[in-house]
Design a protein around this motif. Structure first.
Motif, PDB file in Angstrom:
ATOM      1  N   GLY A 245      10.738  -6.648  -5.428  1.00 20.47           N
ATOM      2  CA  GLY A 245       9.540  -6.629  -4.582  1.00 20.47           C
ATOM      3  C   GLY A 245       9.677  -7.590  -3.421  1.00 20.47           C
TER       4      GLY A 245
ATOM      5  N   GLU B 202      12.002   1.633  -5.207  1.00 18.02           N
ATOM      6  CA  GLU B 202      11.863   0.185  -4.994  1.00 18.02           C
ATOM      7  C   GLU B 202      13.214  -0.520  -4.852  1.00 18.02           C
TER       8      GLU B 202
ATOM      9  N   TYR C  85       4.328 -10.690  -3.880  1.00 16.77           N
ATOM     10  CA  TYR C  85       5.270  -9.625  -3.514  1.00 16.77           C
ATOM     11  C   TYR C  85       5.957  -8.996  -4.713  1.00 16.77           C
TER      12      TYR C  85
ATOM     13  N   SER D  34       6.979  -6.946  -7.845  1.00 18.02           N
ATOM     14  CA  SER D  34       6.505  -5.623  -8.234  1.00 18.02           C
ATOM     15  C   SER D  34       6.655  -5.400  -9.735  1.00 18.02           C
TER      16      SER D  34
ATOM     17  N   ASP E 136       6.050  -2.749 -11.385  1.00 19.13           N
ATOM     18  CA  ASP E 136       6.700  -1.461 -11.630  1.00 19.13           C
ATOM     19  C   ASP E 136       8.218  -1.578 -11.583  1.00 19.13           C
TER      20      ASP E 136
END
Ligand SMILES: Cc1cc2nc3c(=O)[nH]c(=O)nc-3n(C[C@H](O)[C@H](O)[C@H](O)COP(=O)(O)O)c2cc1C
Length: 451
Positions: free
Chosen positions: A21, A76, A302, A304, A306
């Motif tokens: 992220g 990502e 920031y 992530s 996921d």
């Protein structure tokens, strides 16, 4: 004073390595990973900061399984796209003098004859500053890229690795005798043919005649790192590794890993101290505690969930999307009576500070230490007291993580005797161990010296 510890700047030739992220952070240059100039700047920076190596992780498969597939991983940029790390090394070595370069290569990805020649070439070009991080690739997706339909079973991966090591040791240590290369222009003898030997390896997986095509390089066998965490992986580390990587949540877990591998090193005829334990840590440093925590809070915005869950799903081979990341771990245990054994075991051993399922995924991938330079140095001393001999300082923001390290941590670590004041002369092996350029006689590679 404690013995100086090893410091490796831990990164990967990709956009999002571990702290997923953060490639979106406005100060990061993560998306420029295809730019050689950026890597040259980074190598110079980490050399200025006193790191022993620039250490490249690598993967030759894609993390899959989250939500049943690889969509999150790809979206990502979780270690994909990526590039071959070994290709960067000559340019980075040319721009630096002492920094070592460690790169990961899986036994599944390259034939040992080709790999041995590539490493010898790198060891020549860098003046003996190369290390190899030996991995066996647990990912089914990696196996499918190299002639297999399914994942390779754990025992088979390490049996494969044993044979792989035998082939490369024969090529690096046994094929060319010391003194084979005469470079005698007057007599027209570059090499004495009587001192160059075939290896005639015939094993279960490989047939390699030899001789090795490269002449002996400064270290012959590169410095050997390894990162297996299973019992088979630890046995392999005990036999072969000069450094082994661990990512454990706290120093007491490190103590367990250290003693297990040391026992195996001794059983393999080596000394307990022949293996250095290197813990992976993400460090967030500020000149005051408030500043460090403010930076950490900013980074967390920031991160992530996921992407971390996709990474861990690929690592563990289970779909972590079946539980909402915001669910407290206590609720997961209470509600899910049919929870699979592997999830239950992970929760029971969850790293301290993990409150939710999402937290647990983050902390499993990366242990973070936040604080002032002195607070961080105190923590590192605690790890060192547990037997850890070095750290893989994992990139959070590139190059900011290493700029902050150089500015805040290098002076404090040096003042405490935790980091070397200057590089020792010689090859990477000499710099790291203070011993010779070549592996010691008690290492299993040495028995291939007289073919
Ligand atoms: C700190 C650390 C770094 C690792 N780096 C890599 C890597 O760069 N590439 C890779 O394929 N595997 C990497 N691994 C995975 C290990 O090589 C190993 O496959 C994994 O820990 C499972 O252990 P096992 O092989 O003994 O089952 C890493 C593991 C750890 C703990």
């Amino acid at each position: 004073m404690p013995r100086p510890l090893q410091f490796h700047a831990f990164t990967m030739n990709c956009v999002s390595f571990i702290n997923h992220g953060l490639w979106r952070h406005p100060e990061g240059r993560h998306v420029d990973y295809t730019d050689l100039g950026g890597w040259v700047d980074l190598a110079r920076l980490v050399e200025r900061a006193g790191f022993d190596t620039l250490f490249f992780a690598d993967t030759v498969g894609v993390y899959e399984g989250y939500q049943g597939g690889r969509e999150t991983t790809v979206r990502e940029a979780v270690q994909i796209p990526n590039g071959d790390p070994s290709v960067l090394i000559p340019a980075l070595a040319h721009a630096t003098e002492d920094l070592g370069f460690a790169f990961t290569s899986s036994v599944q990805q390259a034939h040992p004859f080709e790999f041995a020649r590539r490493v010898s070439t790198l060891d020549h070009l860098t003046g003996g500053r190369v290390a190899w991080n030996i991995v066996t690739s647990f990912q089914p997706s990696a196996a499918r890229n190299f002639n297999s339909d399914t994942a390779i079973a754990l025992q088979d991966r390490y049996a494969w690795a044993e044979e792989y090591m035998e082939v490369v040791y024969k090529l690096w240590e046994g094929s060319w005798e010391d003194g084979a290369v005469l470079r005698d222009a007057e007599r027209g003898i570059y090499t004495d043919p009587a001192r160059v030997h075939s290896i005639d390896h015939r094993g279960e997986r490989y047939k390699v005649a030899g001789p090795h095509l490269a002449e002996p390089s400064p270290q012959r066998t590169p410095v050997l790192f390894q990162a297996g965490s299973s019992e088979a992986g630890r046995t392999f580390a005990g036999r072969h590794a000069e450094g082994t990587f661990i990512i454990v949540p706290d120093p007491s877990s490190a103590e367990v890993a250290v003693s297990k591998v040391r026992e195996r090193a001794v059983a393999a005829g080596r000394a307990a101290g022949d293996v250095t334990f290197v813990q992976g840590l993400s460090l967030v440093v500020g000149s005051t505690e408030e500043e460090a925590h403010r930076l950490n809070a900013e980074f967390e915005e920031y991160l992530s969930d996921d992407a971390f869950l996709a990474h861990v799903s690929g690592n563990v081979g289970k779909d972590f999307s079946v539980i909402d990341p915001a669910t407290p771990l206590t609720e997961v245990i209470k509600n899910d009576v049919n929870m699979e054994g592997v999830f239950r075991a992970m929760i029971e051993g969850a790293p301290p500070g993990a409150r939710t399922w999402g937290d647990m995924a983050k902390l499993l991938v990366s242990t973070r230490v936040v604080g002032t330079p002195d607070q961080i140095a105190d923590q590192l001393e605690r790890w060192a007291a547990a037997g850890v001999g070095g750290f893989n300082v994992t990139v959070v923001i590139t190059p900011g993580t290493f700029e902050d390290f150089a500015e805040h941590l290098t002076p404090v670590l040096r003042a405490r005797g935790l980091m070397r004041d200057r590089y020792a002369p010689g090859t990477l092996r000499e710099k790291l161990s203070g011993a010779g350029a070549r592996l010691p006689e008690r290492h299993p590679a040495a028995r291939f010296r007289k073919l």
